[in-house]
Design a protein around this motif. Structure first.
Motif, mmCIF file in Angstrom:
data_model
loop_
_atom_site.group_PDB
_atom_site.id
_atom_site.type_symbol
_atom_site.label_atom_id
_atom_site.label_comp_id
_atom_site.label_asym_id
_atom_site.label_seq_id
_atom_site.Cartn_x
_atom_site.Cartn_y
_atom_site.Cartn_z
ATOM 1 N N ARG A 181 0.842 -1.184 0.000
ATOM 2 C CA ARG A 181 0.000 0.000 0.000
ATOM 3 C C ARG A 181 0.888 1.249 0.000
ATOM 4 N NH1 ARG A 181 1.257 -1.367 4.921
ATOM 5 N NH2 ARG A 181 1.545 0.351 6.383
ATOM 6 N N ILE A 197 -3.919 10.895 -1.771
ATOM 7 C CA ILE A 197 -4.372 9.751 -2.543
ATOM 8 C C ILE A 197 -3.651 8.520 -2.029
ATOM 9 C CG2 ILE A 197 -2.675 10.174 -4.386
ATOM 10 C CD1 ILE A 197 -4.767 8.980 -6.339
ATOM 11 N N GLY A 199 -3.465 4.008 -2.125
ATOM 12 C CA GLY A 199 -3.823 2.802 -2.854
ATOM 13 C C GLY A 199 -3.282 1.557 -2.185
ATOM 14 N N TYR A 226 -8.005 -4.557 -5.250
ATOM 15 C CA TYR A 226 -7.349 -3.262 -5.136
ATOM 16 C C TYR A 226 -8.246 -2.296 -4.377
ATOM 17 C CZ TYR A 226 -10.578 -1.301 -8.543
ATOM 18 O OH TYR A 226 -11.719 -0.863 -9.167
ATOM 19 N N ASP A 227 -7.646 -1.236 -3.825
ATOM 20 C CA ASP A 227 -8.354 -0.111 -3.208
ATOM 21 C C ASP A 227 -7.700 1.182 -3.683
ATOM 22 O OD1 ASP A 227 -10.220 -1.386 -1.335
ATOM 23 O OD2 ASP A 227 -8.419 -2.055 -0.285
ATOM 24 N N ILE A 228 -8.506 2.191 -3.968
ATOM 25 C CA ILE A 228 -8.009 3.538 -4.251
ATOM 26 C C ILE A 228 -8.863 4.525 -3.461
ATOM 27 C CG2 ILE A 228 -7.611 5.319 -5.987
ATOM 28 C CD1 ILE A 228 -7.333 3.107 -8.064
ATOM 29 N N ASN A 229 -8.225 5.354 -2.650
ATOM 30 C CA ASN A 229 -8.909 6.396 -1.884
ATOM 31 C C ASN A 229 -8.303 7.752 -2.231
ATOM 32 O OD1 ASN A 229 -8.794 3.796 -0.050
ATOM 33 N ND2 ASN A 229 -10.578 4.958 0.657
ATOM 34 N N ALA A 230 -9.122 8.790 -2.226
ATOM 35 C CA ALA A 230 -8.623 10.141 -2.475
ATOM 36 C C ALA A 230 -9.500 11.141 -1.739
ATOM 37 C CB ALA A 230 -8.594 10.457 -3.971
ATOM 38 N N TYR A 247 -13.858 6.771 -3.113
ATOM 39 C CA TYR A 247 -13.295 5.430 -2.908
ATOM 40 C C TYR A 247 -13.698 4.532 -4.072
ATOM 41 C CZ TYR A 247 -12.912 0.599 -1.515
ATOM 42 O OH TYR A 247 -12.614 -0.747 -1.514
#
Length: 713
Positions: A181, A197, A199, A226-230, A247
C-alpha cells in the motif's frame, strides 16, 4: 464455494497443516477436516471521558496508536480490531462480516465519510476495504445509537478519513508478502487546498502459476483486489470548508475451468461545513454509494453471465446549536434513494443464436428521516435524548407478488413508473443517562428503538459476495428493535485501569429468515421464501483495560444469547440464530520493551456457531434408482466446534525510537500460533464404503506467518 476454498488452500499452502478429523456434536456422524504502518491500536474512548458519556456501547478506534496488534497476512484491519471488543464477533474464520450483540451482519450500518458501504470485504472477507493509512478514526455505536443515525438494528460504524497535511509533501506505505500500500499527501494551494491519494493492491494471485505441478487448474486461476482512496480539503473562508472524498475498490477471481467473478464498491462524499456563529454550525453532505458484481462461466456447450448492482444516492443536512455550556442540540434530515437490481442472467448455448435468461425486476425506494437530539450535562449527571422519525416508500414500476395465507404466491399486482405504492414509517426514540460518583465511578442506563428497511438475504456466514439485498415491501415488513441497557464504569490506580460491565436486552420484531430448502438465487418470487417473526437477544459484557504504562491492553468476557421465533420455521418453536454464541473471551496485551521494540499478543475464544444439519435420511425409489432425501427436525440445533486461536506480533522501529525525516519499521506477525483447525464451512456427502452420511468441515488456516516493512516520510 468448494472450488474457491481449494484455490485458497493451494495459494496458502505453506501455511496450512494437514487434514484432521474431529467429531461433530452428534457422535453418530463422522467428521473430517479438509481441508504496520503507523502505530494502530484498538482503543476505546479515554478512560476519563468514558465515565461521563451517557451512551452505552460506544467505542472509538484511533489509528495513531497500534499497528502493533497481531494481524493476518500483516494487514492491520479496523474491522478485525473491532472484533476484539466485547459484544462484537466475527461471523466466520478471518471474515470481515461481524455480529454485534447477537445481531446479523446486515444489521450493522457501515459508513465511510457518511456514505453507506454494502460489502466491506475483500477476498471473501479476509480483508476489509479500509486502508488504515487514510483513516482518522472509527466510532462504533453498539448500544445507544444516536438519533442522528439510523437504518440498522444493531450498530453503526462510522469510519472517518483524515485531512491532508497542509505543510509539505508526506508519504507512507508498506510492503508485505501478499499485498502492499502507499499514501501521498500534501498541499496543492498553501493554506487553501490539501489533498491525499492512497492505494493498496493484493498480488498473491500472481504466485498461483507456481503450483502448476501440484494442481494445473489452480495454477491457471487468477486472484487479486485493489483499493483507491482520495480526498480534497478546501478552505473556502474562515467559516466555510469543503471536503470531497472518493473510494473505488474491487475483486477479481478467475477460476480455471469454471469462470470468473468480479465485484466492486464505489463511494463518493461531498461535505460542506459552515460556521454560522460561535454557537451554530451546518453540515451539508451529498452522498453516493455503488455496489455491483458480475459472474460468468461455462459448462460443456453452455455459457452464462450474472450481474447485480445497488445504487444509493443520499442527501443529508445537520444543524448543531450549542446554546450554553450544558447543552448541544442537533437536528436535521436525511434522504436516501436506492435502486436495487438483484440479478440478470444470460445463458447461451453453442450453435443457438438466441440467448435465454432470467431477469429479476429492479426495485426503487426512498428512505427519509428527520431527527433531533440533545446532549446535556449538569454536574455529575449527563443526559442524551432524541427522536428519529423515519419514512420508507416503495416506488414503481414494480410487479409485487400477492401471497395467500400459506405464504404462497397467488397472484401479482402491477404498479406504474413513479407510483408510490407502499409506505412504512417508524418513530425511534433514544435516551441515555450517566451519573458519575467520586470522579472515578459511573452508572449508566439507556433505551433505543431502531428500524431497518433493507435486508440481506444471506444463505451463508462465510462472507460470500453473492448474497442478495432486498428492500422492505408489502410482503416484507421493516425490522424494528427495542434495546435497554445498563452499565457500570470504574477507574482505579490513578486512571491506569478501568473496569466496565454492561448488560442489555433486545426485543426484535419482523425479523426475517428463510423457509427450509428456500430457493433464493435468481428467484422472481423470493418473497414467498421469506418468513418473518420475532426475536430476542440478551447478554452481559465485562472488560478490564489498562491504557498507561509499559504493559497495556485488555481482557474481556461476553455472555450473549440470540434467538428467533417464526411461524413455519422449527415448528414455530424458538431457535438459536446464527449469531447465538454464548461465551466469548478476548485478551490483548502489548509490552513496550524499549523505545523501539514492541511485543503484542491476542487470544480469542468463542462458542461454536450454530448450524442446521440433517438428523437422518431416507431413500425414495426414482425410476429404478434411489434418491436420498435428508430429514431435518430443527433449525440450528448443531454447533461447530468452539473457536479459539493465539496471535503474536513484534514491531521493530528501525530508527530506534528517534523521529527523523524518514521513519521505518518492520512488523512480524504469527496468526494462529498453535495451529488450531477452526472450521470455516461444512458440507455433506455419503461414504461409498459404509454408505454413512459424513459432515465435512473445511478449515483454511493453520499458522500464518507474515512480515511487513513500513515507511513514512
Amino acid at each position: 464455494m468448494r472450488r474457491i476454498a481449494t484455490i485458497l488452500l493451494c495459494m496458502l499452502l505453506p501455511y496450512l497443516c494437514s487434514v484432521a478429523a474431529t467429531p461433530l456434536v452428534d457422535e453418530s456422524d463422522s467428521i473430517r477436516m479438509e481441508g504496520t504502518l503507523d502505530e494502530i491500536s484498538v482503543t476505546a474512548l479515554s478512560s476519563r471521558k468514558k465515565l461521563d458519556v451517557p451512551s452505552l456501547g460506544l467505542e472509538k478506534l484511533t489509528i495513531q496508536q497500534i499497528r502493533l496488534m497481531p494481524s493476518m497476512f500483516g494487514e492491520v484491519d479496523v474491522i478485525k480490531s473491532l472484533q476484539m471488543l466485547p459484544g462484537v464477533q466475527s461471523m466466520s474464520e478471518g471474515s470481515s462480516a461481524f455480529s454485534v450483540r447477537g445481531g446479523a451482519p446486515d444489521q450493522n450500518l457501515i459508513l465511510l465519510d457518511g456514505a453507506t458501504i454494502y460489502n466491506a470485504s475483500h477476498f471473501l472477507g479476509f480483508f476489509s476495504i479500509f486502508n488504515n493509512d487514510i483513516i482518522e478514526n472509527a466510532v462504533l455505536h453498539k448500544g445507544d445509537v444516536p438519533a442522528t443515525q439510523g437504518g440498522r438494528l444493531s450498530s453503526v460504524l462510522e469510519v472517518n478519513t483524515k485531512d491532508g497535511c497542509n505543510d509539505k509533501l508526506h508519504g507512507q506505505g508498506g510492503i508485505g508478502l501478499i499485498s502492499s500500500r502507499i499514501l501521498l499527501e500534501g498541499p496543492l494551494v498553501k493554506d487553501k487546498l490539501t489533498a491525499w491519494i492512497g492505494g493498496r493492491v493484493f498480488y498473491a494471485g500472481m504466485f498461483l502459476p507456481a503450483f502448476k505441478k501440484l494442481n494445473k487448474t489452480v495454477s491457471k486461476s487468477r486472484l487479486t483486489f485493489y483499493d483507491i482512496n482520495a480526498k480534497l480539503s478546501a478552505t473556502l473562508s474562515a467559516k466555510h470548508r469543503l471536503y470531497i472524498t472518493g473510494y473505488a475498490g474491487g475483486d477479481y477471481m478467475a477460476l480455471s475451468g469454471t469462470g470468473k467473478f468480479m465485484y466492486a464498491n464505489y463511494s463518493a462524499t461531498a461535505r460542506w461545513s459552515a460556521i454560522v456563529s460561535d454557537k451554530f454550525y451546518i453540515n451539508t453532505s451529498f452522498l453516493s454509494s455503488f455496489y455491483n458484481y458480475t459472474g460468468s462461466g461455462s459448462l460443456n456447450a453452455l455459457s452464462g453471465q450474472w450481474t447485480s448492482k445497488i445504487n444509493d444516492y443520499g442527501f443529508r443536512q445537520e444543524y448543531t446549536y450549542n446554546p450554553d455550556v450544558h447543552n448541544s442540540l442537533k437536528m436535521g434530515y436525511h434522504l436516501s434513494y436506492k435502486y436495487l437490481k438483484s440479478g440478470d442472467t444470460k445463458i447461451n448455448q453453442e450453435g443457438i443464436e438466441n440467448s435465454m435468461g432470467i431477469s429479476i425486476p429492479a426495485t426503487n425506494s426512498l428512505e427519509t428521516a428527520l431527527f433531533v437530539s440533545n446532549a446535556q450535562k449538569y454536574g455529575i449527571v449527563s443526559l442524551s435524548y432524541g427522536l428519529r422519525a423515519s419514512v420508507f416508500n416503495n416506488i414503481g414500476p414494480q410487479t409485487e407478488p400477492v401471497l395467500n395465507e400459506r405464504h404462497q404466491k397467488s397472484g401479482s399486482i402491477d404498479y406504474g413508473k413513479g407510483q408510490v405504492y407502499n409506505t412504512y414509517w417508524n418513530l425511534e426514540p433514544r435516551a441515555g443517562i450517566a451519573v458519575e460518583f467520586y470522579k472515578d465511578m459511573s452508572l449508566k442506563a439507556s433505551y433505543s428503538r431502531t428500524a431497518q428497511y433493507i435486508h440481506l438475504m444471506q444463505t451463508s456466514t462465510a462472507g460470500s459476495p453473492l448474497d442478495v439485498w432486498k428492500v422492505s415491501s408489502p410482503n416484507l415488513k421493516p425490522e424494528t428493535c427495542d434495546q435497554v441497557s445498563a452499565g457500570y464504569v470504574c477507574n482505579f490506580f490513578k486512571d491506569q485501569f478501568q473496569i466496565s460491565v454492561e448488560g442489555y436486552y433486545k426485543w426484535l420484531h419482523n425479523v426475517a429468515d428463510f423457509k427450509d430448502f428456500a430457493n433464493v438465487m435468481l428467484n422472481k418470487d423470493v418473497d414467498a421464501e421469506i418468513l418473518s417473526g420475532k426475536g430476542r437477544a440478551f447478554g452481559v459484557e465485562f472488560m478490564l483495560r489498562r491504557d498507561i504504562g509499559k504493559v497495556t491492553g485488555w481482557v474481556s468476557y461476553t455472555y450473549s444469547r440470540s434467538f428467533r421465533t417464526i411461524d413455519g420455521i422449527n415448528s414455530g418453536h424458538e431457535y438459536s440464530s446464527t449469531a447465538d454464541r454464548p461465551h466469548s473471551v478476548n485478551i490483548f496485551l502489548n509490552y513496550k520493551i524499549n523505545k523501539w521494540i514492541d511485543v503484542s499478543a491476542a487470544w480469542v475464544y468463542a462458542t461454536g456457531q450454530p448450524f442446521t444439519a440433517p438428523d437422518a435420511r431416507y431413500e425414495v425409489p426414482d425410476f429404478g434408482d434411489k434418491e436420498v432425501i435428508p430429514l431435518y427436525t430443527g433449525r440450528n440445533t448443531y454447533r461447530f466446534p468452539d473457536y479459539h486461536r493465539l496471535d503474536l506480533a513484534v514491531t521493530f522501529d528501525l530508527n530506534k525510537g528517534i523521529k527523523k525525516r524518514y521513519n521505518h519499521n518492520i512488523n512480524i506477525s504469527l496468526y494462529n500460533v498453535y495451529c488450531r483447525h477452526n472450521a470455516w464451512m461444512m458440507s455433506f456427502k455419503t461414504n461409498p464404503e459404509t454408505n454413512a452420511q459424513e459432515a465435512i468441515l473445511t478449515y483454511l488456516f493453520s499458522i500464518v506467518p507474515s512480515i511487513t516493512y513500513n515507511l513514512s516520510f
